[in-house]
Design an enzyme around this catalytic site. Structure first.
Site, PDB file in Angstrom:
ATOM      1  N   GLN A   1      35.493  30.850  37.941  1.00  0.00           N
ATOM      2  CA  GLN A   1      34.926  31.682  39.005  1.00  0.00           C
ATOM      3  C   GLN A   1      33.724  30.982  39.629  1.00  0.00           C
ATOM      4  O   GLN A   1      32.929  30.367  38.935  1.00  0.00           O
ATOM      5  CB  GLN A   1      34.512  33.036  38.426  1.00  0.00           C
ATOM      6  CG  GLN A   1      35.698  33.908  38.049  1.00  0.00           C
ATOM      7  CD  GLN A   1      36.310  34.626  39.238  1.00  0.00           C
ATOM      8  OE1 GLN A   1      35.886  34.437  40.380  1.00  0.00           O
ATOM      9  NE2 GLN A   1      37.325  35.423  38.986  1.00  0.00           N
TER      10      GLN A   1
ATOM     11  N   ASP B   1      44.997  38.968  36.192  1.00  0.00           N
ATOM     12  CA  ASP B   1      44.009  38.340  37.091  1.00  0.00           C
ATOM     13  C   ASP B   1      44.717  37.270  37.925  1.00  0.00           C
ATOM     14  O   ASP B   1      44.460  36.073  37.784  1.00  0.00           O
ATOM     15  CB  ASP B   1      42.866  37.742  36.261  1.00  0.00           C
ATOM     16  CG  ASP B   1      41.734  37.215  37.131  1.00  0.00           C
ATOM     17  OD1 ASP B   1      41.761  37.445  38.356  1.00  0.00           O
ATOM     18  OD2 ASP B   1      40.818  36.578  36.583  1.00  0.00           O
TER      19      ASP B   1
ATOM     20  N   CYS C   1      41.230  39.337  43.680  1.00  0.00           N
ATOM     21  CA  CYS C   1      40.324  38.871  44.743  1.00  0.00           C
ATOM     22  C   CYS C   1      40.914  39.195  46.109  1.00  0.00           C
ATOM     23  O   CYS C   1      40.419  38.705  47.119  1.00  0.00           O
ATOM     24  CB  CYS C   1      40.084  37.368  44.607  1.00  0.00           C
ATOM     25  SG  CYS C   1      41.590  36.410  44.679  1.00  0.00           S
TER      26      CYS C   1
ATOM     27  N   TYR D   1      47.735  35.267  33.622  1.00  0.00           N
ATOM     28  CA  TYR D   1      46.984  34.382  34.522  1.00  0.00           C
ATOM     29  C   TYR D   1      45.621  34.084  33.865  1.00  0.00           C
ATOM     30  O   TYR D   1      44.570  34.386  34.420  1.00  0.00           O
ATOM     31  CB  TYR D   1      46.767  35.005  35.904  1.00  0.00           C
ATOM     32  CG  TYR D   1      48.010  35.557  36.558  1.00  0.00           C
ATOM     33  CD1 TYR D   1      48.807  34.734  37.337  1.00  0.00           C
ATOM     34  CD2 TYR D   1      48.387  36.884  36.370  1.00  0.00           C
ATOM     35  CE1 TYR D   1      49.951  35.236  37.954  1.00  0.00           C
ATOM     36  CE2 TYR D   1      49.530  37.392  36.968  1.00  0.00           C
ATOM     37  CZ  TYR D   1      50.309  36.564  37.761  1.00  0.00           C
ATOM     38  OH  TYR D   1      51.423  37.077  38.359  1.00  0.00           O
TER      39      TYR D   1
ATOM     40  N   GLU E   1      49.331  31.105  31.311  1.00  0.00           N
ATOM     41  CA  GLU E   1      48.719  30.402  32.446  1.00  0.00           C
ATOM     42  C   GLU E   1      49.640  29.259  32.866  1.00  0.00           C
ATOM     43  O   GLU E   1      50.226  28.581  32.023  1.00  0.00           O
ATOM     44  CB  GLU E   1      47.337  29.878  31.992  1.00  0.00           C
ATOM     45  CG  GLU E   1      46.734  28.781  32.817  1.00  0.00           C
ATOM     46  CD  GLU E   1      46.432  29.163  34.265  1.00  0.00           C
ATOM     47  OE1 GLU E   1      45.938  30.267  34.522  1.00  0.00           O
ATOM     48  OE2 GLU E   1      46.722  28.326  35.138  1.00  0.00           O
TER      49      GLU E   1
HETATM   50  C1  LIG Z   1      42.238  34.151  39.736  1.00  0.00           C
HETATM   51  S1  LIG Z   1      42.589  32.922  38.549  1.00  0.00           S
HETATM   52  C2  LIG Z   1      42.128  33.739  37.067  1.00  0.00           C
HETATM   53  C3  LIG Z   1      41.851  32.859  35.885  1.00  0.00           C
HETATM   54  C4  LIG Z   1      41.080  33.491  34.735  1.00  0.00           C
HETATM   55  N1  LIG Z   1      41.529  34.810  34.421  1.00  0.00           N
HETATM   56  C5  LIG Z   1      39.597  33.471  35.032  1.00  0.00           C
HETATM   57  O1  LIG Z   1      39.004  34.512  35.248  1.00  0.00           O
HETATM   58  O2  LIG Z   1      39.031  32.375  35.034  1.00  0.00           O
HETATM   59  C6  LIG Z   1      44.300  32.883  38.565  1.00  0.00           C
HETATM   60  C7  LIG Z   1      44.930  31.931  37.571  1.00  0.00           C
HETATM   61  O3  LIG Z   1      46.338  32.085  37.643  1.00  0.00           O
HETATM   62  C8  LIG Z   1      46.955  30.834  37.482  1.00  0.00           C
HETATM   63  N2  LIG Z   1      48.317  31.005  38.018  1.00  0.00           N
HETATM   64  C9  LIG Z   1      48.728  30.910  39.306  1.00  0.00           C
HETATM   65  N3  LIG Z   1      50.033  31.240  39.398  1.00  0.00           N
HETATM   66  C10 LIG Z   1      50.443  31.547  38.140  1.00  0.00           C
HETATM   67  C11 LIG Z   1      51.682  31.987  37.595  1.00  0.00           C
HETATM   68  N4  LIG Z   1      52.755  32.167  38.350  1.00  0.00           N
HETATM   69  N5  LIG Z   1      51.741  32.231  36.265  1.00  0.00           N
HETATM   70  C12 LIG Z   1      50.647  32.052  35.475  1.00  0.00           C
HETATM   71  N6  LIG Z   1      49.452  31.645  35.941  1.00  0.00           N
HETATM   72  C13 LIG Z   1      49.342  31.403  37.258  1.00  0.00           C
HETATM   73  C14 LIG Z   1      46.036  29.877  38.194  1.00  0.00           C
HETATM   74  O4  LIG Z   1      46.222  28.572  37.731  1.00  0.00           O
HETATM   75  C15 LIG Z   1      44.670  30.460  37.808  1.00  0.00           C
HETATM   76  O5  LIG Z   1      44.195  29.888  36.625  1.00  0.00           O
END
Ligand SMILES: C[S@@+](CC[C@H](N)C(=O)[O-])C[C@H]1O[C@@H](n2cnc3c(N)ncnc32)[C@H](O)[C@@H]1O
Length: 452
Positions: free
Chosen positions: A282, A380, A407, A311, A332
């Site tokens: 973040q 998330d 977000c 995620y 993830e």
């Molecule tokens: C908004 S971030 C949240 C990460 C974590 N929860 C944090 O607060 O730091 C979204 C995350 O989802 C991952 N992501 C994107 N598409 C995804 C998918 N289809 N399956 C799993 N993870 C995914 C991204 O790499 C990223 O790390």
């Protein structure tokens, strides 16, 4: 009223678009104009006329909004990325809350009480990750922002949204470019090597610098490393990233480690996190503690709970809630982030968490179909929200609590609608301002299953 290209129209700005343009209405017909704030009475010159809206450029501000604020620094130089910068911070927070309420209603058909947005005490110098384009102006290196819809860079020597060390790193980079006549990428001719500088900074003002280049050759790069280490004592890691593409992403896939530590360690509350150059973290460290604190409250963990963190990134939320629950399972899609998450669990001596690499919409349903149980879920996702397959698997699992961090109010509203139709109710919506002066807002939502 007829509105044509070239017309000059006077009126008051009453709202912002999702891009932060001012919205003015003439007999209900919307006109969108950049650089105008709610409450401004302006003259706008119409530049485009579409069926349901028109676009215009600001001719003059006839009467400035009472909610305009002045700064001691040149706030306008901060560019299009922070369109609300001239609007009072309290009013920004009010506008963001209303936007969440409206999106929930319009997209999700949900009329929900939304808590006031939790804002920052001092909404400046909060960005712990900057991606700054490099260019040349009159033969000299410049760093700053792209002009709107242009490949020209508006030069900026001080950016009040990023830590001071980032300003001094960029100053050293500009000096190095000029001294060694380093080739800089030109977005018009598509020639040149150095494109962007990425800077990630932690709580202790230590920085990781990422030199984004078109290809792997970057003459004099070790001279730069030497200068950075000498002139900017906080620089503890330098990478080169190769990005030959002109798309919307700053970074390409390949990273070359040039100097120092391979990861940057940052802190949220009592926890430490190792962050590799490509991992999501973040952008606003101070507010992220507030956001995750809310997520933790909403989860109301107990020692019987098995929680999926979908995620999971580098494991931040998983580790934040792990102490309250029996077990956390993270999923993830970025492999390096999964590796970081595992290292972060070890670093913080947390043993009841596990992280799996894969797409949440594929791996989670697969696990559930094989009998994996959980009673609480944390979501998330990135801006595009959750895939249908994932929501369907959650509905099949029937967890009693879902904590959704988002977000993007529009995709959040879309996903909540699906969950509400399947028997969940929204208990609380808490927006948190992670991105002051932009139109973005982060939200954490508590949902629980309605008892049958
Ligand atoms: C908004 S971030 C949240 C990460 C974590 N929860 C944090 O607060 O730091 C979204 C995350 O989802 C991952 N992501 C994107 N598409 C995804 C998918 N289809 N399956 C799993 N993870 C995914 C991204 O790499 C990223 O790390």
């Amino acid at each position: 009223m007829n509105i044509d290209i070239g017309d000059i129209i006077k009126g008051e700005i009453i709202d912002f678009t999702h891009e932060g343009k001012g919205v003015m209405k003439v007999d209900g017909f919307p006109i969108f104009v950049e650089d105008a704030l709610i409450g401004d009475v302006i003259k706008v010159k119409i530049t485009q006329r579409k069926k349901s809206f028109a676009l215009g450029t600001l001719e003059s501000i006839e009467k400035p909004s009472i909610d305009r604020v002045e700064y001691k620094f040149d706030a306008e130089a901060l560019g299009g990325g922070v369109p609300l910068i001239g609007y009072s911070y309290e009013k920004q927070l009010e506008w963001k809350r209303n936007k969440v309420i409206q999106d929930m209603h319009r997209i999700g058909g949900l009329d929900l009480p939304v808590n006031p947005v939790i804002g920052m005490g001092h909404p400046f110098r909060y960005r712990n990750h900057s991606q700054v384009p490099i260019g040349k102006l009159d033969g000299k290196a410049v760093t700053g922002y792209y002009k709107r819809k242009s490949s020209d860079i508006v030069p900026m020597e001080e950016d009040h949204l990023q830590p001071e060390i980032a300003d001094s790193i960029l100053k050293t980079v500009r000096y190095w470019i000029d001294k060694y006549k380093v080739s800089v990428y030109d977005r018009e001719t598509k020639e040149g090597i150095l494109r962007h500088i990425g800077i990630r900074t932690n709580e202790n003002n230590e920085s990781m610098v990422i030199l984004v280049t078109t290809f792997s050759t970057l003459p004099y790069k070790f001279q730069l490393v030497h200068m950075l280490v000498k002139d900017c004592p906080g620089v503890i890691s330098v990478y080169q990233n190769i990005n030959p593409m002109d798309g919307k992403f700053t970074y390409g896939r390949q990273y070359i480690h040039l100097f120092g530590k391979e990861t940057l360690t940052d802190y949220i509350g009592d926890l430490q996190f190792k962050i590799s150059p490509d991992a999501f973290f973040q952008i606003n460290r101070q507010q992220v503690g507030v956001l995750y604190g809310k997520a933790r409250d909403y989860l109301q963990g107990s020692k019987e709970d098995i929680v999926y963190d979908l995620y999971s990134g580098i494991g931040t939320i998983s580790l934040f809630v792990a102490g309250d629950v029996s077990r956390v399972i993270g999923i993830e899609s970025v492999k390096a982030a999964v590796k970081n998450a595992e290292e972060n669990a070890k670093l913080n001596s947390i043993e009841n968490v596990e992280f799996h690499h894969g797409k949440a919409e594929e791996l989670f349903p697969w696990m559930i179909n094989r009998g994996m149980k959980a009673n609480k879920i944390i979501l998330d996702p990135p801006r595009k929200g959750c895939e249908k397959e994932l929501l369907q698997a959650i509905i099949k699992l029937q967890p009693n609590r879902i904590v959704y961090v988002s977000c993007n109010p529009s995709t959040l509203a879309r996903d909540l609608k699906i969950l509400v139709e399947e028997g969940y109710s929204v208990k609380e919506v808490q927006p948190v301002d992670m991105f002051p002066h932009t139109v973005h807002v982060e939200m954490v939502v508590l949902m629980s299953r309605l008892e049958k």
